[in-house]
Design a protein around this motif. Structure first.
Motif, mmCIF file in Angstrom:
data_model
loop_
_atom_site.group_PDB
_atom_site.id
_atom_site.type_symbol
_atom_site.label_atom_id
_atom_site.label_comp_id
_atom_site.label_asym_id
_atom_site.label_seq_id
_atom_site.Cartn_x
_atom_site.Cartn_y
_atom_site.Cartn_z
ATOM 1 N N TYR A 30 66.245 -18.589 -14.474
ATOM 2 C CA TYR A 30 65.362 -17.691 -13.701
ATOM 3 C C TYR A 30 66.187 -16.550 -13.127
ATOM 4 C CZ TYR A 30 62.761 -15.742 -9.824
ATOM 5 O OH TYR A 30 62.160 -14.866 -8.981
ATOM 6 N N SER A 31 65.641 -15.356 -13.143
ATOM 7 C CA SER A 31 66.317 -14.248 -12.468
ATOM 8 C C SER A 31 65.262 -13.195 -12.101
ATOM 9 C CB SER A 31 67.367 -13.647 -13.400
ATOM 10 O OG SER A 31 67.906 -12.513 -12.749
ATOM 11 N N ASN A 32 65.233 -12.756 -10.881
ATOM 12 C CA ASN A 32 64.234 -11.732 -10.511
ATOM 13 C C ASN A 32 64.816 -10.335 -10.669
ATOM 14 O OD1 ASN A 32 65.906 -11.712 -8.305
ATOM 15 N ND2 ASN A 32 64.268 -11.514 -6.793
ATOM 16 N N ALA A 33 66.151 -10.224 -10.603
ATOM 17 C CA ALA A 33 66.815 -8.926 -10.800
ATOM 18 C C ALA A 33 68.305 -9.171 -10.831
ATOM 19 C CB ALA A 33 66.487 -7.981 -9.654
ATOM 20 N N ALA A 34 69.035 -8.178 -11.337
ATOM 21 C CA ALA A 34 70.491 -8.324 -11.345
ATOM 22 C C ALA A 34 71.021 -7.827 -10.008
ATOM 23 C CB ALA A 34 71.073 -7.493 -12.468
ATOM 24 N N ALA A 35 72.066 -8.511 -9.515
ATOM 25 C CA ALA A 35 72.664 -8.042 -8.265
ATOM 26 C C ALA A 35 73.513 -6.814 -8.588
ATOM 27 C CB ALA A 35 73.525 -9.134 -7.662
ATOM 28 N N GLN A 36 73.374 -5.793 -7.739
ATOM 29 C CA GLN A 36 74.041 -4.529 -8.058
ATOM 30 C C GLN A 36 75.559 -4.616 -7.895
ATOM 31 O OE1 GLN A 36 73.232 -1.039 -5.728
ATOM 32 N NE2 GLN A 36 72.442 0.011 -7.527
ATOM 33 N N ASN A 37 75.961 -5.193 -6.778
ATOM 34 C CA ASN A 37 77.401 -5.212 -6.494
ATOM 35 C C ASN A 37 77.966 -6.632 -6.457
ATOM 36 O OD1 ASN A 37 77.701 -2.351 -6.079
ATOM 37 N ND2 ASN A 37 76.409 -2.653 -4.274
ATOM 38 N N GLY A 38 77.666 -7.392 -7.460
ATOM 39 C CA GLY A 38 78.169 -8.757 -7.523
ATOM 40 C C GLY A 38 77.366 -9.679 -6.629
ATOM 41 N N TYR A 39 77.594 -11.002 -6.775
ATOM 42 C CA TYR A 39 76.825 -11.960 -5.982
ATOM 43 C C TYR A 39 77.527 -12.279 -4.676
ATOM 44 C CZ TYR A 39 73.691 -12.409 -9.877
ATOM 45 O OH TYR A 39 72.781 -12.128 -10.825
ATOM 46 N N LEU A 40 76.733 -12.429 -3.617
ATOM 47 C CA LEU A 40 77.309 -12.711 -2.294
ATOM 48 C C LEU A 40 77.490 -14.214 -2.112
ATOM 49 C CD1 LEU A 40 75.027 -10.337 -0.209
ATOM 50 C CD2 LEU A 40 77.392 -9.929 -0.878
ATOM 51 N N LEU A 41 76.658 -14.983 -2.807
ATOM 52 C CA LEU A 41 76.679 -16.422 -2.613
ATOM 53 C C LEU A 41 76.475 -17.105 -3.961
ATOM 54 C CD1 LEU A 41 76.522 -18.642 -0.282
ATOM 55 C CD2 LEU A 41 74.057 -18.536 -0.696
ATOM 56 N N GLU A 42 77.259 -18.150 -4.221
ATOM 57 C CA GLU A 42 77.117 -18.861 -5.490
ATOM 58 C C GLU A 42 77.277 -20.338 -5.176
ATOM 59 O OE1 GLU A 42 79.296 -17.071 -8.676
ATOM 60 O OE2 GLU A 42 79.502 -19.021 -9.642
ATOM 61 N N THR A 43 76.285 -21.175 -5.543
ATOM 62 C CA THR A 43 76.385 -22.602 -5.186
ATOM 63 C C THR A 43 75.638 -23.456 -6.203
ATOM 64 O OG1 THR A 43 76.023 -24.190 -3.437
ATOM 65 C CG2 THR A 43 74.387 -22.499 -3.613
ATOM 66 N N ASN A 44 76.045 -24.724 -6.278
ATOM 67 C CA ASN A 44 75.376 -25.652 -7.193
ATOM 68 C C ASN A 44 74.198 -26.318 -6.488
ATOM 69 O OD1 ASN A 44 77.936 -25.138 -8.419
ATOM 70 N ND2 ASN A 44 77.433 -26.829 -9.794
ATOM 71 N N PHE A 45 73.217 -26.747 -7.319
ATOM 72 C CA PHE A 45 72.099 -27.500 -6.753
ATOM 73 C C PHE A 45 72.554 -28.925 -6.438
ATOM 74 C CE2 PHE A 45 69.714 -24.055 -8.402
ATOM 75 C CZ PHE A 45 68.472 -24.093 -7.804
ATOM 76 N N ASN A 46 71.768 -29.643 -5.686
ATOM 77 C CA ASN A 46 72.044 -31.067 -5.455
ATOM 78 C C ASN A 46 71.687 -31.865 -6.708
ATOM 79 O OD1 ASN A 46 72.902 -30.572 -2.929
ATOM 80 N ND2 ASN A 46 70.922 -31.005 -1.939
ATOM 81 N N ARG A 47 72.105 -33.128 -6.717
ATOM 82 C CA ARG A 47 71.784 -33.971 -7.870
ATOM 83 C C ARG A 47 70.292 -34.140 -7.994
ATOM 84 N NH1 ARG A 47 74.941 -39.298 -8.409
ATOM 85 N NH2 ARG A 47 74.709 -39.475 -6.176
#
Ligand code: ADP
Length: 337
Positions: A30-47
């Motif tokens: 899923y993606s609603n749009a591309a981040a312009q200046n890189g991503y601020l937060l990146e994390t994995n989902f829970n199990r």
């Protein structure tokens, strides 16, 4: 995906946040749009989706622009609140000022009325005493004194009528009795009640009454009072040039009554205010003339009750002309009482 789309439509569509979800193979789920200046937060989902990643960044903007926008928004809101506050303060000051002016006008009114009532009363007592003592032998003088007594009692009566009518209007109890009447007769009656004052103070009064004036639906007593008040003012506020004129004629579908003098005149800025209750133009020559400040407010009320209008044209030092327009059409049914 459905839930995400709903979320996306309802909340994220208007926001600046870009969200991207990738599955365990690194494929974009899923993606609603591309981040312009890189991503601020990146994390994995829970199990059990611990291999899926969600990345959050900003679309079409960056942190600085976002901070600037939010600052501008709060500054705008603060300014709006300040403006509202300022508006409130100005309104309060104006209301207080109006109250103070009204209170001042009321106290002036009491002083003026007391003075106005005292003058004719002292003349009445003076001349009746002189006559009573039998000191006046000359018949002409006697008649003159009797005339003064009559004139002063009439004046007193008019003043008291004005005050009583004013209090009726204030209490909403003033009523009018309309009947078809001859305006020429009303004007003649007013003039004859002022004859003594007019002759005695050397006034030249020109009357121009159209001979075939149609009858009008009026309250004769109230109209007499209105014209008396205007004539009284024309006499009171005439300076050295003692020339008055009264005109009554039909102008299109109205009956027009004009009362003009060559007196002190009224400054343009004051012309609308003189019809307010208690208002008196307070300068120079006018200031020396006593009055209650009720006359014109009563005239306005009376004329408006007849569905008519009253207006003034005036030049300081040249004189004033008051014009009453009364509709001749037969619309008496909806006249105010
Ligand atoms: P009053 O004459 O008792 O003061 P009015 O309500 O009749 O009260 O008039 C209000 C004010 O309008 C007067 O104080 C006066 O300053 C001004 N005014 C009225 N009529 C005239 C006039 N004919 N010429 C000059 N000023 C006038």
């Amino acid at each position: 995906r459905k839930t995400l789309n709903v979320y996306h439509e309802e909340t994220a569509s208007s926001s600046d946040i870009a969200i991207t979800i990738t599955d365990e193979n690194g494929q974009v789920y899923y993606s609603n749009a591309a981040a312009q200046n890189g991503y601020l937060l990146e994390t994995n989902f829970n199990r059990p989706f611990s291999n899926w990643k969600v990345r959050i960044g900003l679309k079409n903007t960056n942190i600085d622009a976002l901070t600037r926008n939010s600052f501008l928004q709060s500054a705008g809101a603060t300014l709006l609140v300040l403006l509202l506050l300022l508006g409130g303060i100005i309104l309060t000051i104006r209301a207080t000022d109006r109250e103070a002016r009204l209170a001042q006008a009321k106290s002036n009114f009491v002083a003026n009325v007391s003075h106005e009532l005292k003058t004719p009363l002292s003349l009445l007592s003076l001349f009746s005493e002189i006559l009573e003592l039998g000191r006046v032998k000359n018949e002409e003088k006697k008649i003159e004194y009797y005339q003064i007594i009559r004139h002063e009692s009439l004046r007193l009566n008019k003043m008291i009528d004005n005050i009583l009518d004013f209090s009726k209007i204030e209490a909403g109890r003033k009523t009018y009795n309309f009947a078809d009447s001859d305006m020429a007769e009303v004007i003649e009656n007013v003039l004859s009640s002022y004859r003594y004052q007019i002759i005695n103070s050397g006034f030249d009064v020109q009357t121009n009454i159209q001979p075939d004036l149609p009858p009008v639906l009026i309250d004769c007593e109230a109209m007499t009072q209105a014209i008396s008040n205007l004539l009284d003012n024309a006499i009171k506020y005439s300076g050295k040039v003692k020339r008055l004129s009264i005109t009554a004629r039909t102008v299109r579908s109205d009956l027009s009554i004009e009362i003009a003098d060559h007196g002190v005149g009224i400054p343009r800025a004051e012309q609308a205010k003189i019809f307010e209750k208690f208002y008196r133009v307070g300068n120079g020559l006018v200031h020396d003339v006593k009055g209650s400040g009720l006359g014109l407010s009563l005239v306005k009320h009376i004329i408006e009750a007849h569905n008519g209008t009253i207006s003034v044209e005036s030049d300081v030092g040249k004189g004033s002309r008051f014009t009453i327009l009364l509709p001749l059409a037969r619309n008496g049914e909806n006249r105010r009482t």
